[in-house]
Design an enzyme around this catalytic site. Sequence first.
Site, PDB file in Angstrom:
ATOM      1  N   TYR A 119      -1.462  11.108  -8.792  1.00 54.55           N
ATOM      2  CA  TYR A 119      -1.249   9.656  -8.808  1.00 54.55           C
ATOM      3  C   TYR A 119      -1.311   9.101 -10.227  1.00 54.55           C
ATOM      4  O   TYR A 119      -0.491   8.266 -10.610  1.00 54.55           O
ATOM      5  CB  TYR A 119      -2.273   8.941  -7.925  1.00 54.55           C
ATOM      6  N   ILE A 145       1.184   8.762   1.259  1.00 60.52           N
ATOM      7  CA  ILE A 145       1.977   9.994   1.153  1.00 60.52           C
ATOM      8  C   ILE A 145       1.291  11.095   1.958  1.00 60.52           C
ATOM      9  O   ILE A 145       0.056  11.148   2.016  1.00 60.52           O
ATOM     10  CB  ILE A 145       2.165  10.418  -0.318  1.00 60.52           C
ATOM     11  N   GLU A 169       0.857  -1.176   0.000  1.00 57.70           N
ATOM     12  CA  GLU A 169       0.000   0.000   0.000  1.00 57.70           C
ATOM     13  C   GLU A 169       0.898   1.232   0.000  1.00 57.70           C
ATOM     14  O   GLU A 169       1.916   1.270   0.694  1.00 57.70           O
ATOM     15  CB  GLU A 169      -0.906   0.021   1.225  1.00 57.70           C
ATOM     16  N   ALA A 198      -5.003  15.132  -5.998  1.00 53.28           N
ATOM     17  CA  ALA A 198      -4.269  13.916  -5.662  1.00 53.28           C
ATOM     18  C   ALA A 198      -4.478  12.847  -6.724  1.00 53.28           C
ATOM     19  O   ALA A 198      -3.523  12.188  -7.142  1.00 53.28           O
ATOM     20  CB  ALA A 198      -4.697  13.396  -4.293  1.00 53.28           C
TER      21      ALA A 198
END
Length: 120
Positions: free
Chosen positions: A74, A27, A24, A70
Amino acid sequence: MTGDSAVPVGVSTLLPDHGVRTAEFVIMLAPEARGHGLGRAATRLTLDYAFHVTNLRMVWLKVLAPNVAAVRAYTGAGFREVGTLRRAGYWLGEVCDEIVMDAIAPEFDGPSAVKKLFAP
């Protein structure tokens, strides 16, 4: 870096499951560090380490659906959306979905920026 010395702005880590060679990804960036591309860069370097140094097969994460910045970071670093956990989180006090994303080693392209640091 904008000065003579590095200033910490966050942390990224992998929480591995050694039995199946997956992990996993987590951040955390300081609020003042957001919006400068650091999240994407840190995510990419962490995936580079995961696939080229520790030989993981897959890395996954969960992100709140309203956190569009985000999700974009990603995706830009190599993750893909693979599912949704409906009504699994909270964003600004409201119930929201969580997006599940993953990255796999065969799809992680480009030369490794990390591997050469560990070469004998």
